[in-house]
Design a protein around this motif. Sequence first.
Motif, mmCIF file in Angstrom:
data_model
loop_
_atom_site.group_PDB
_atom_site.id
_atom_site.type_symbol
_atom_site.label_atom_id
_atom_site.label_comp_id
_atom_site.label_asym_id
_atom_site.label_seq_id
_atom_site.Cartn_x
_atom_site.Cartn_y
_atom_site.Cartn_z
ATOM 1 N N GLU A 263 0.806 -1.223 0.000
ATOM 2 C CA GLU A 263 0.000 0.000 0.000
ATOM 3 C C GLU A 263 0.838 1.272 0.000
ATOM 4 O O GLU A 263 0.378 2.306 -0.452
ATOM 5 C CB GLU A 263 -0.987 -0.003 1.167
ATOM 6 C CG GLU A 263 -0.371 0.122 2.529
ATOM 7 C CD GLU A 263 -1.415 0.155 3.629
ATOM 8 O OE1 GLU A 263 -2.597 0.409 3.343
ATOM 9 O OE2 GLU A 263 -1.049 -0.056 4.777
ATOM 10 N N LYS A 264 2.075 1.227 0.470
ATOM 11 C CA LYS A 264 2.932 2.420 0.512
ATOM 12 C C LYS A 264 3.838 2.535 -0.704
ATOM 13 O O LYS A 264 4.752 3.347 -0.719
ATOM 14 C CB LYS A 264 3.800 2.405 1.785
ATOM 15 C CG LYS A 264 3.025 2.335 3.073
ATOM 16 C CD LYS A 264 2.313 3.625 3.369
ATOM 17 C CE LYS A 264 1.679 3.561 4.746
ATOM 18 N NZ LYS A 264 0.692 4.555 4.966
ATOM 19 N N GLN A 265 3.599 1.730 -1.743
ATOM 20 C CA GLN A 265 4.466 1.745 -2.919
ATOM 21 C C GLN A 265 3.838 2.442 -4.123
ATOM 22 O O GLN A 265 4.165 2.136 -5.267
ATOM 23 C CB GLN A 265 4.877 0.316 -3.297
ATOM 24 C CG GLN A 265 5.858 -0.304 -2.330
ATOM 25 C CD GLN A 265 6.321 -1.666 -2.804
ATOM 26 O OE1 GLN A 265 5.521 -2.587 -2.949
ATOM 27 N NE2 GLN A 265 7.613 -1.792 -3.048
ATOM 28 N N ASP A 266 2.974 3.429 -3.879
ATOM 29 C CA ASP A 266 2.379 4.150 -4.992
ATOM 30 C C ASP A 266 3.446 4.865 -5.823
ATOM 31 O O ASP A 266 3.309 4.999 -7.037
ATOM 32 C CB ASP A 266 1.290 5.116 -4.516
ATOM 33 C CG ASP A 266 1.745 6.033 -3.406
ATOM 34 O OD1 ASP A 266 2.355 5.558 -2.434
ATOM 35 O OD2 ASP A 266 1.483 7.243 -3.506
ATOM 36 N N HIS B 294 -6.675 2.136 -0.352
ATOM 37 C CA HIS B 294 -6.247 1.190 0.672
ATOM 38 C C HIS B 294 -7.414 0.264 0.972
ATOM 39 O O HIS B 294 -8.572 0.613 0.774
ATOM 40 C CB HIS B 294 -5.816 1.921 1.948
ATOM 41 C CG HIS B 294 -4.691 2.882 1.699
ATOM 42 N ND1 HIS B 294 -3.391 2.478 1.561
ATOM 43 C CD2 HIS B 294 -4.680 4.222 1.551
ATOM 44 C CE1 HIS B 294 -2.626 3.532 1.337
ATOM 45 N NE2 HIS B 294 -3.389 4.598 1.323
#
Length: 178
Positions: free
Chosen positions: A74-77, A153
């Motif tokens: 989820e934090k790899q946009d 998310h």
Amino acid sequence: MRVDPRALRNCLGHFATGVTVVTCEADGAPHGATVNAFTAVSLDPPLVLVSLDRDTKACKYLDDRPFTVNVLREKQDDVALHFAGRPMTEAPAWERPSDDTLAPRLAGSLATIACAPWRSYDGGDHVLYLGEVREFEFHGGDPLVFYLGGFRHLGDVFETVPWLESADCPGLSWFRPS
């Protein structure tokens, strides 16, 4: 009846997907493309499918080459955007799989699925690539989700798993396909 491509794309955007980066090696260098058209196909043999726009460089690199599907966290946009054409200030880190005949993978992914080429098929303006899974790993965490043109998310987890209570669940002892 002619289907308006933009209207169809807007409709299809209502289906939430995970976000992956499909990676391969070509001309001695690692390459990748952000892809949300990814799915499991078969457990025996173990096959997955990715769909790439036939006009992209990445599509040409995948012809008869091993590839790795990197499921993003989820934090790899920023990683997703990097491989969609918006480069990060510092390039993402790469890792080699234990088998050197397989494609490189991205460090820090939620899951990686390294594949040998199986088949490719005409999919209109896309090419459908099936890969035979040769190596995989997964880690804890939540995936990056794509919905209606933006990153999202996951929400809260449901208490029950609906298909386990379904009459169509192959894992139930009384289930016997006809």
